[in-house]
Write a protein that holds these residues in place. Sequence first.
Motif, short mmCIF file in Angstrom:
data_model
loop_
_atom_site.label_atom_id
_atom_site.label_comp_id
_atom_site.label_asym_id
_atom_site.label_seq_id
_atom_site.Cartn_x
_atom_site.Cartn_y
_atom_site.Cartn_z
N PHE A 290 15.04 7.05 54.74
CA PHE A 290 16.01 6.02 55.14
C PHE A 290 16.69 5.41 53.91
O PHE A 290 17.89 5.19 53.90
N GLU A 324 14.91 5.94 60.98
CA GLU A 324 16.07 5.06 61.24
C GLU A 324 15.84 4.25 62.51
O GLU A 324 16.12 3.05 62.56
N GLU A 328 15.74 0.17 62.29
CA GLU A 328 16.84 -0.58 62.92
C GLU A 328 16.48 -1.08 64.32
O GLU A 328 16.60 -2.27 64.63
N SER A 382 29.31 2.10 57.00
CA SER A 382 28.06 2.84 57.11
C SER A 382 27.47 2.68 58.50
O SER A 382 27.45 1.55 59.03
N ARG A 384 24.43 2.72 59.13
CA ARG A 384 23.23 1.90 58.93
C ARG A 384 23.59 0.41 59.02
O ARG A 384 22.91 -0.37 59.68
N SER A 388 22.47 -2.28 62.06
CA SER A 388 21.78 -3.54 61.76
C SER A 388 22.50 -4.73 62.39
O SER A 388 21.87 -5.61 62.98
N GLU A 446 18.33 -3.16 53.09
CA GLU A 446 17.83 -1.97 53.81
C GLU A 446 16.75 -1.25 53.01
O GLU A 446 15.93 -0.53 53.58
N SER A 449 12.84 -0.98 53.68
CA SER A 449 12.27 -0.11 54.73
C SER A 449 10.90 0.42 54.34
O SER A 449 10.03 0.62 55.21
N TYR A 484 23.26 7.19 52.13
CA TYR A 484 24.41 6.83 52.95
C TYR A 484 25.67 6.62 52.11
O TYR A 484 26.77 6.63 52.65
#
Length: 536
Positions: A290, A324, A328, A382, A384, A388, A446, A449, A484
Amino acid sequence: MNQSLISVLPTSFPQEPGLDPKPILELPLVELAQKLQAEELSLESVLCSYLEEALKVHQEVNCLTDFLGECEEQLQALKKRKKSERGLLYGVPMSLKDPYDCMDHDSTCGLAQFLEKPAAKDGVLVKVLKAQGAIPFVKTNIPQTLLSFECSNPIYGQTRNPFNLKKTPGGSSGGEGALLSKGGSILGMGTDTGGSIRIPSGFCGVYGLRTSRDRLSYTGISSAVKGKKSVATVAGPMARDVDSLALCLRALLSEEMHRLDPTVPFMPFREEIYSSTRPLRIGYYESDGFSQPSPSMARAVRLTCRLLQDAGHEVIPFSIPRIEYAIEQLYTGGLFADGGATLLEKLEGDIVDPCMKALVTELRLPDLLKCILARILKYIVSPRTAQSLEMIRGVKTPKKLWEQHTAVQEYQQEFIDRWRSLDLDVLLAPDLDPAFYIGYPAKASESSSYNSLYNVLDFPVGVVPVTTVTLQDEEELAFYKGYYGDSNDRNFKEAVEGSVGLPVAVQCIALPWEEELCLRFMKEVETLTKNQRKPK
């Protein structure tokens, strides 16, 4: 330096003439405890030595929030105890993270709402520690609301990393990490919601243990957001070696804790597991898939794996299932299941600290705007970041909340099934490090993680410093792109630059309720890497 703290510090604490604190401060906790029990050191000399050192550290990094003046009375009371009643931590000075309730002291969580509302009594763990002879003497700094891995709030200000004052010690147990790292405390207590014990431990080069939910009581520990079920917040010790963590856990896992909090099972420390020497079957991964690890994070795992293998242990590659989704949907979704309503309520009328501004701004957006922005960001920034933003909208209905709780349970079982399929004893993983520059945790959130996954899974996890950032690590960082290519990846690269010589740690992971096995694994890693931790 915090003037309110200075005003309550002792001016005439009894001191022994000609006392040299250095030999006391250099003793490991286990040896210090033995000397106190044998009366080879006086209680006053030890407490005075640590108080003096804590103040020096505070002047450098601003890590303290309160002096617990009742430690003087407690010291006198300890002298009257029979030898059989002294406890495992007799005379050991201890630091406590701000939210630990101590009678007549605030537990602020960095919030104005909690100021001048002193606790009516000690929390359960504080009572147990005192019963075991420990002397809590200071409380340490945290980020506002505790939901950040920086360490700053409008009440007590910014705590800095002792290795580099431009960097953060991490959060939310950042004051503990900084104080322990510089020798101003020998044992402390932290809390962990998404890495809040483990990130400061890694950033500051100390040891920390995130316990399973309900292995230690959480009664009498303040919180900005209560009621979370799918993301576990837990208590745990922080120290300067593994044996210290084990000693603290022995002291806490007592019948006294169960008596004070019957919701916590009476499950004493299992010595036979901690002292076992049988070879371990160890899973490992360099990346969670991630967030791309920094070069030093990946190297620390490779180094530790090689040393473990050479020592006769088996090491087996492991991959994280659906990472992921876990971060998330389950972690972020669980942390903000109420859409951030409770957090915003606690911040009403307060100054919002810079470390919290970005999150608070996002939480305050209307749901429709969050949804529209998430769709736009998915394509231009992104997926990601978009995911979020979508997840902090909250779950909306009781039915959706139950579905979220069920999803966490199912994922936990999926992870355990993969673990069992490889017949693993323990798991080795990167810890988030090296330390970030101040201001960057919110811009590269992030990357946590690596730590927050285990709050969803509710596994015990320990952090062991194993090496330091090398010049080669720094050179390899120049080619860092991330998975990413988004602002989080770019900010992570900037956050960890300029870190040659800073500590790098690994995480040692066990299945729920296996704290003793986690510590045994940590001890093995500590022993094997002891010659790797000095800068080269």
